[in-house]
Write an enzyme that holds these catalytic residues in place. Structure first.
Site, PDB file in Angstrom:
ATOM      1  N   LYS A 211      13.098   2.030  10.104  1.00 20.33           N
ATOM      2  CA  LYS A 211      12.460   2.088   8.795  1.00 20.33           C
ATOM      3  C   LYS A 211      12.304   3.554   8.408  1.00 20.33           C
ATOM      4  CE  LYS A 211       8.411   0.840   6.148  1.00 20.33           C
ATOM      5  NZ  LYS A 211       7.179   0.053   6.086  1.00 20.33           N
ATOM      6  N   LYS A 263      15.689  -0.738   6.969  1.00 21.28           N
ATOM      7  CA  LYS A 263      15.001  -0.662   5.679  1.00 21.28           C
ATOM      8  C   LYS A 263      14.838   0.791   5.257  1.00 21.28           C
ATOM      9  CE  LYS A 263      10.561  -1.619   3.743  1.00 21.28           C
ATOM     10  NZ  LYS A 263       9.197  -1.652   4.057  1.00 21.28           N
TER      11      LYS A 263
HETATM   12  C1  PBG Z   1       4.373  -1.489   4.852  1.00 13.57           C
HETATM   13  C2  PBG Z   1       5.540  -1.841   3.997  1.00 13.57           C
HETATM   14  C3  PBG Z   1       6.071  -1.104   2.942  1.00 13.57           C
HETATM   15  C4  PBG Z   1       7.129  -1.861   2.431  1.00 13.57           C
HETATM   16  C5  PBG Z   1       7.212  -3.018   3.191  1.00 13.57           C
HETATM   17  N1  PBG Z   1       6.243  -2.976   4.168  1.00 13.57           N
HETATM   18  C6  PBG Z   1       5.610   0.188   2.346  1.00 13.57           C
HETATM   19  C7  PBG Z   1       5.761   1.436   3.110  1.00 13.57           C
HETATM   20  O1  PBG Z   1       6.087   1.466   4.288  1.00 13.57           O
HETATM   21  O2  PBG Z   1       5.503   2.508   2.503  1.00 13.57           O
HETATM   22  C8  PBG Z   1       7.992  -1.455   1.279  1.00 13.57           C
HETATM   23  C9  PBG Z   1       8.766  -2.566   0.643  1.00 13.57           C
HETATM   24  C10 PBG Z   1       9.366  -2.208  -0.680  1.00 13.57           C
HETATM   25  O3  PBG Z   1       9.361  -1.040  -1.122  1.00 13.57           O
HETATM   26  O4  PBG Z   1       9.882  -3.139  -1.315  1.00 13.57           O
HETATM   27  N2  PBG Z   1       3.315  -2.401   4.632  1.00 13.57           N
END
Ligand code: PBG
Length: 345
Positions: A211, A263
């Protein structure tokens, strides 16, 4: 031999829609799609998310309806995010038995069960985001401590205890999948232990393995009313690093992840391919809020063909190796696919 001397003519396989359909290497199917959904405590009616046209923060009632629609459309899963009315330093609503995400999970399971009873077909798997950022008053994905230079940093090991408690609370509420998305070291192993100890060895872990710290999460901040100041670069990954993404996935696999995720998806298709090539568990990819917003904005301006762009973006994620795709268009795509309007349906 023809007079042109050309022996191989790949265009033959592109001649007609029926030929192209026959030879398509990849296809989309509703069962491979997961719809992310937001549920907010204390709402009377759904609140539109302006940077994500077509997406809303749900009330518990409209969440139920959205999950039922996902079930009727044959989607593979729903991924739930909760937005609490009260936030604090440790994100205590994240594991409160009656916290908004736990209530959302229960509502979603009931909605799935009702549609399954009616249709006799399996509904979507209920998954929950297992992270603190929606629940903390500072907006970080964990609890804070003083870093080496006196500035606040997220305390890895103290955060793991919070994730373990959250995962168990979500499992008690009925989630079938917990989804640690905070990029703390060791999070999968700690959550697995906690779930097993609490009798939830049947609950799966979808690990957000690679991520990246990304501006493409921008609209999500609005979606969850995020309080974040600063960024997440001390725990989420650097866009410069592909090899490190593979290492993160390997570690999660070794810790017992049932599925691994990359992601954002669109800007990290190389990482996705790499993870897919070495993973022996299903691989997911999350087409995030900014990816959604960009296509919606360009389409709204008439600059690109909306449906073709949506389908191509999602198909590309599949081609790069994703078995499971999280996308805000899941429901709409499922509709197009079942209508049979798409050659690659
Ligand atoms: C964390 C989380 C995020 C997203 C999914 N889970 C935000 C982040 O890590 O800043 C982002 C998903 C998206 O942008 O569609 N809870």
């Amino acid at each position: 031999m023809s007079t042109s001397g050309i022996v191989y003519r790949p265009r033959r396989l592109r001649t007609t829609p029926r030929m192209r359909r026959l030879v398509a290497e990849h296809r989309l199917h509703p069962a491979d799609l997961v719809l992310p959904l937001f549920v907010k405590e204390g709402l009377d009616e759904p609140a539109p998310i302006s940077s994500m046209p077509g997406q809303v923060q749900h009330t518990e009632a409209t969440l139920r309806a959205a999950v039922a629609a996902a079930a009727r459309a044959g989607l593979g899963g729903v991924m739930l995010f909760g937005i609490p009315a009260h936030r604090d330093a440790t994100g205590s609503q994240g594991d409160a038995p009656d916290g908004i995400l736990q209530r959302g999970i229960r509502a979603a399971r009931e909605a799935v069960a009702a549609v399954e009873a009616e249709t006799g077909r399996p509904g979507p798997v209920v998954m929950a985001d297992t992270c603190l950022d929606e629940f903390t008053d500072h907006g970080h994905c964990g609890v804070l401590t003083d870093g080496p230079d006196g500035t606040a940093v997220v305390d890895n090991d103290a955060t793991l205890e919070r994730y373990a408690a959250m995962a168990v609370a979500q499992a008690k509420a009925g989630t079938e999948v917990v989804s640690p998305s905070g990029m703390m070291d060791g999070q999968v192993a700690v959550i697995r232990d906690a779930l097993d100890e609490a009798g939830f060895e049947h609950v799966s872990i979808l690990a957000y393995s690679a991520k990246y710290a990304s501006p493409f999460y921008g609209p999500f901040r609005e979606a969850v009313d995020s309080a974040l100041q600063g960024d997440r670069r001390t725990y989420q990954m650097d866009a410069a690093n592909a090899r490190e993404g593979l290492r993160e996935a390997d570690l999660d696999l070794a810790e017992g992840a049932d599925m691994v995720m990359v992601k954002p998806a669109g800007s990290y298709l190389d990482v996705l391919r790499g993870v897919a090539d070495r993973s022996d568990v299903p691989v997911a990819a999350y087409q995030v809020s900014g990816e959604y917003a960009m296509i919606e904005a360009a389409a709204a301006n008439g600059w690109i063909d909306r449906r073709a762009s949506v389908l191509e973006s999602v198909l590309s994620i599949r081609r790069a190796g994703a078995d499971v795709i999280l996308t805000y268009w899941a429901l709409e795509i499922a509709g197009w696919l079942t209508e049979g309007q798409e050659g690659r349906a």
